[in-house]
Design an enzyme around this catalytic site. Structure first.
Site, PDB file in Angstrom:
ATOM      1  N   HIS A  63       1.897  -1.411   0.161  1.00  0.00           N
ATOM      2  CA  HIS A  63       0.535  -1.300   0.712  1.00  0.00           C
ATOM      3  C   HIS A  63      -0.478  -2.180  -0.036  1.00  0.00           C
ATOM      4  CE1 HIS A  63       2.517   1.897   2.668  1.00  0.00           C
ATOM      5  NE2 HIS A  63       2.284   2.849   1.794  1.00  0.00           N
ATOM      6  N   LYS A 106      -3.817   0.194  10.009  1.00  0.00           N
ATOM      7  CA  LYS A 106      -5.136   0.837   9.882  1.00  0.00           C
ATOM      8  C   LYS A 106      -6.199  -0.055  10.514  1.00  0.00           C
ATOM      9  CE  LYS A 106      -3.993   3.502   5.742  1.00  0.00           C
ATOM     10  NZ  LYS A 106      -4.139   4.927   5.985  1.00  0.00           N
ATOM     11  N   LYS A 121      -2.319   8.655  -8.163  1.00  0.00           N
ATOM     12  CA  LYS A 121      -2.316  10.014  -7.609  1.00  0.00           C
ATOM     13  C   LYS A 121      -3.251  10.875  -8.442  1.00  0.00           C
ATOM     14  CE  LYS A 121       1.500   9.247  -5.038  1.00  0.00           C
ATOM     15  NZ  LYS A 121       1.218   8.561  -3.788  1.00  0.00           N
ATOM     16  N   ASP A 148       6.038   2.744  -5.021  1.00  0.00           N
ATOM     17  CA  ASP A 148       5.610   3.570  -3.884  1.00  0.00           C
ATOM     18  C   ASP A 148       4.364   2.983  -3.196  1.00  0.00           C
ATOM     19  OD1 ASP A 148       5.852   5.961  -2.279  1.00  0.00           O
ATOM     20  OD2 ASP A 148       4.068   6.729  -3.284  1.00  0.00           O
TER      21      ASP A 148
HETATM   22  C1  BG6 Z   1       2.988   6.424   1.454  1.00  0.00           C
HETATM   23  C2  BG6 Z   1       3.376   6.812   0.056  1.00  0.00           C
HETATM   24  O1  BG6 Z   1       3.594   5.209   1.807  1.00  0.00           O
HETATM   25  O2  BG6 Z   1       1.566   6.281   1.525  1.00  0.00           O
HETATM   26  C3  BG6 Z   1       2.680   8.101  -0.356  1.00  0.00           C
HETATM   27  O3  BG6 Z   1       4.787   6.979  -0.021  1.00  0.00           O
HETATM   28  C4  BG6 Z   1       1.195   7.974  -0.164  1.00  0.00           C
HETATM   29  O4  BG6 Z   1       2.972   8.430  -1.707  1.00  0.00           O
HETATM   30  C5  BG6 Z   1       0.849   7.474   1.240  1.00  0.00           C
HETATM   31  O5  BG6 Z   1       0.610   9.262  -0.378  1.00  0.00           O
HETATM   32  C6  BG6 Z   1      -0.639   7.159   1.355  1.00  0.00           C
HETATM   33  O6  BG6 Z   1      -0.946   6.828   2.695  1.00  0.00           O
HETATM   34  P1  BG6 Z   1      -2.421   7.051   3.244  1.00  0.00           P
HETATM   35  O7  BG6 Z   1      -2.405   6.451   4.615  1.00  0.00           O
HETATM   36  O8  BG6 Z   1      -2.670   8.533   3.254  1.00  0.00           O
HETATM   37  O9  BG6 Z   1      -3.353   6.355   2.296  1.00  0.00           O
END
Ligand code: BG6
Length: 494
Positions: free
Chosen positions: A241, A183, A341, A236
Site C-alpha cells: 500500500h 480508493k 498499528k 503488511d
Molecule cells: C490490509 C492489511 O492490507 O490493510 C491490514 O493487511 C490493514 O493489516 C489494512 O489493517 C488497512 O486497510 P484500510 O483500507 O483499512 O486502511
C-alpha cells in the site's frame, strides 16, 4: 454531470475462499452495492467456493446476516438482497483435491466465457488452485484471475507464485489486488496531478520541499497474531500500500491513460528508489512495536500481550522511513513515510509541502507558516485541502500572515456515499481494465527494494523501539523528520 458508461459485459465470478473474512467483510458488501447501483450484468452469477459444509440455502442465510451487519440494518434493502441472492450459489470444495474440481468444471460449462477466478485464499494455495483448475479443464476461454496480497514474503517467493500462476494465465489475464489503488482519492490523484496545470507544473524538486505519506491505524492485530507476526508492518503495509501510494505521487505523467502507460511510470519510480542498506539504515529508518496504552480512553494491551502473542517477538508494528527517489523530478526531495498499528488516529494522508518564497519580505517569525501545503486525505473524510497564506483581516495587525485551507470535501455534495475500494476494484475487474491492478514487475521490484531494507535491519541488528498504544510511534520517528523546520502533519492538530 457527464456520466460514464458503467454497464458491464456478461461475466461470472468464482470466489475461492468465499466464506473467509475478506469475502464476508469486503467482497460481498461490495457486490451488494454494485447490485444496488444496478451495474451488474443481468446474467452475472456468483459462486462462493470453500471447504465448509454449506449448501446454497444455508450459505445465503449466513451471508444475509453478515451483510446486514456490515452494511448496517438501516441501509440494507430487501429488494437488492433478493436480486443479489438470485445470482449466488455455493460450492463445497477441498481446494487441494483435484477430484473435487470436477464440480468446478461442471459449473464453468454453464457460465459465460468470461469467468473471474477470485482467489481470496492463503497465497500458498494460489499455485495449487491454478494447477487444479487447469488439470481439470476448468479454465474458461476468457478467464481472468484475481490475486489478493500478499504475493510472497520476499522477491524470491513472489517469483515462485508469479511463475506458477503464469503457467496457466498470461499476464494480461492476471489482476493483482492492492485495495489502496481502488480508493476514490487515490484515483483522484491522477486527475488532480494530470488534469490541473496549477499542480502539474509545480510537482517537482524546484517547487516541493518534501512529501509525507502516513497510513496510521488505531486497530491492533485483531486476532491475526499468527499471520501478522510472520510479516510485520514492513511486509503488511509498506511493500504494497505505502509503496503504491508513493508511486502514484511520484510518477511522471503517463503518455496515455492506459494500464501499461501508468504501470510503466510507476515501475520507473520503483527503479529510482535509493536503496536502504547497512550504511544508511540507521539514519533512514525507525522500527517500533507498541506497548500497552490508551486509545479513545480505552485501555489497549501491548503487541506481545495480544491474543495468541509470544513474549519475545521482534516483529515491528510501526515503520518510519526517509526515502529518496534518484531521478530528475525528485532530486533532493525527501519522502517521509510512516505506518503503524495502535496509533493515535485512523488516518491515511499524503502531504505535499511546497518550498517557501525565495525572497521573503514578511515578518521573519512567520516564515515557517509561509509554506503551502497540499493535504490529500484518503480516509476518513476523503478530501483535498490546500493551505494558502493570506493576510490576517484586522486593522491593527499590519501585514500579519495566516494560513487558511481551501477545501475540496468529497463527503458532502452531489455524491453522498463514497464507494468502497472493493466496489471499484470488482467493477474494473469485470470490465477487464487492469489499470488499478499491480503488474508482476512492479511487485517484484518493490520486493527487491524491501528485501534490501529488511536485510539491512537484520545485518545491523536494528533494535525495535517501543511506543505506547495511542501515541504517534517512537520518539525517533519525530527525529527522523526534524530539521529544516519539518514535522509530521497531524490531523488532530489541524
Ligand atoms: C490490509 C492489511 O492490507 O490493510 C491490514 O493487511 C490493514 O493489516 C489494512 O489493517 C488497512 O486497510 P484500510 O483500507 O483499512 O486502511
Amino acid at each position: 454531470m457527464m456520466r460514464l458508461d458503467t454497464r458491464l459485459e456478461s461475466c461470472d465470478l468464482m470466489l475461492f475462499g468465499g466464506v473467509g473474512d475478506l469475502s464476508l467483510r469486503k467482497l460481498f458488501p461490495a457486490l451488494y452495492q454494485l447490485e444496488a447501483a444496478g451495474v451488474l450484468h443481468h446474467t452475472t452469477r456468483i459462486i462462493a467456493i470453500a471447504r465448509k459444509d454449506y449448501d446454497d440455502h444455508s450459505f445465503c442465510t449466513l451471508l444475509e446476516s453478515s451483510l446486514r451487519g456490515y452494511i448496517g440494518e438501516d441501509q440494507f434493502d430487501e429488494q437488492h438482497w433478493i436480486s443479489l441472492k438470485k445470482r449466488i450459489s455455493y460450492l463445497r470444495l477441498e481446494l487441494s483435491d483435484l477430484d473435487d474440481y470436477a464440480a468446478i468444471k461442471q459449473a464453468v460449462a454453464t457460465l459465460s466465457p468470461t469467468v473471474i477466478y477470485y482467489l481470496a485464499t492463503p497465497p500458498e494455495l494460489y499455485g495449487t488452485i491454478c494447477e487444479n483448475l487447469h488439470s481439470s479443464g476448468s479454465i474458461a476461454s476468457a478467464g481472468r484471475i484475481a490475486l489478493e496480497k500478499p504475493i510472497g514474503h520476499d522477491q524470491k517467493s513472489s517469483r515462485v507464485i508469479n511463475d506458477k500462476v503464469s503457467c496457466y494465465f498470461d499476464e494480461s489475464r492476471i489482476y493483482r489486488i492492492d485495495h489502496y489503488l481502488g480508493k476514490e482519492t487515490v484515483q483522484n490523484l491522477i486527475a488532480l496531478r494530470f488534469a490541473n496545470n496549477l499542480f502539474g507544473s509545480q510537482w517537482d524538486q524546484h517547487h516541493v520541499d518534501h512529501v509525507q505519506i502516513t497510513l496510521a491505524e488505531q486497530v491492533g492485530i485483531e486476532g491475526r497474531w499468527g499471520y501478522y507476526d510472520q510479516v510485520g508492518q514492513m511486509r503488511d503495509m509498506v511493500q504494497n500500500h505505502l509503496i503504491q501510494l508513493l508511486c502514484m505521487v511520484a510518477m511522471d505523467p503517463p503518455t496515455q491513460l492506459t494500464a501499461d502507460s501508468i504501470r510503466d511510470e510507476k515501475l520507473n519510480v520503483l527503479r529510482a528508489l535509493r536503496p536502504i542498506t547497512e550504511k544508511n539504515v540507521k539514519r533512514r529508518t525507525v522500527r517500533g512495536q507498541y506497548r500497552e496504552g490508551k486509545i479513545n480512553d480505552k485501555a489497549c494491551p501491548g503487541y506481545l500481550e495480544e491474543e495468541g502473542g509470544r513474549s519475545n517477538s521482534d516483529t515491528e508494528t510501526f515503520v518510519a522511513l526517509r526515502v529518496n527517489i534518484d531521478n530528475w523530478r525528485w532530486a533532493g526531495v525527501p519522502f517521509y513515510l510512516r505506518t503503524g498499528k495502535r496509533l493515535a488516529d485512523k488516518v491515511s494522508e499524503i502531504i505535499i509541502t511546497y518550498k517557501s518564497q525565495r525572497h521573503y519580505i514578511f515578518d521573519p517569525r512567520q516564515r515557517a507558516m509561509a509554506q503551502n501545503k497540499l493535504i490529500i486525505r484518503l480516509q476518513p473524510d476523503e478530501s483535498i485541502r490546500l493551505r494558502v497564506v493570506t493576510k490576517e483581516q484586522s486593522l491593527e495587525q499590519g501585514m500579519a500572515l495566516q494560513s487558511r485551507a481551501l477545501d475540496l470535501d468529497f463527503s458532502g455534495g452531489e455524491q453522498a456515499r463514497i464507494p468502497d475500494a472493493y466496489e471499484r476494484l470488482l467493477l474494473e475487474l469485470m470490465r477487464g481494465n487492469p489499470s488499478l491492478f499491480v503488474r508482476r514487475d512492479e511487485i517484484e521490484e518493490s520486493w527487491k527494494w524491501c528485501d534490501n531494507l529488511i536485510d539491512a535491519w537484520k545485518r545491523t541488528g536494528n533494535q525495535l523501539e517501543p511506543y505506547a498504544a495511542g501515541s504517534w510511534g517512537p520518539e525517533s520517528a519525530s527525529k527522523l523528520i526534524s530539521g529544516r523546520g519539518r514535522e509530521w502533519h497531524e490531523r488532530l492538530k489541524t
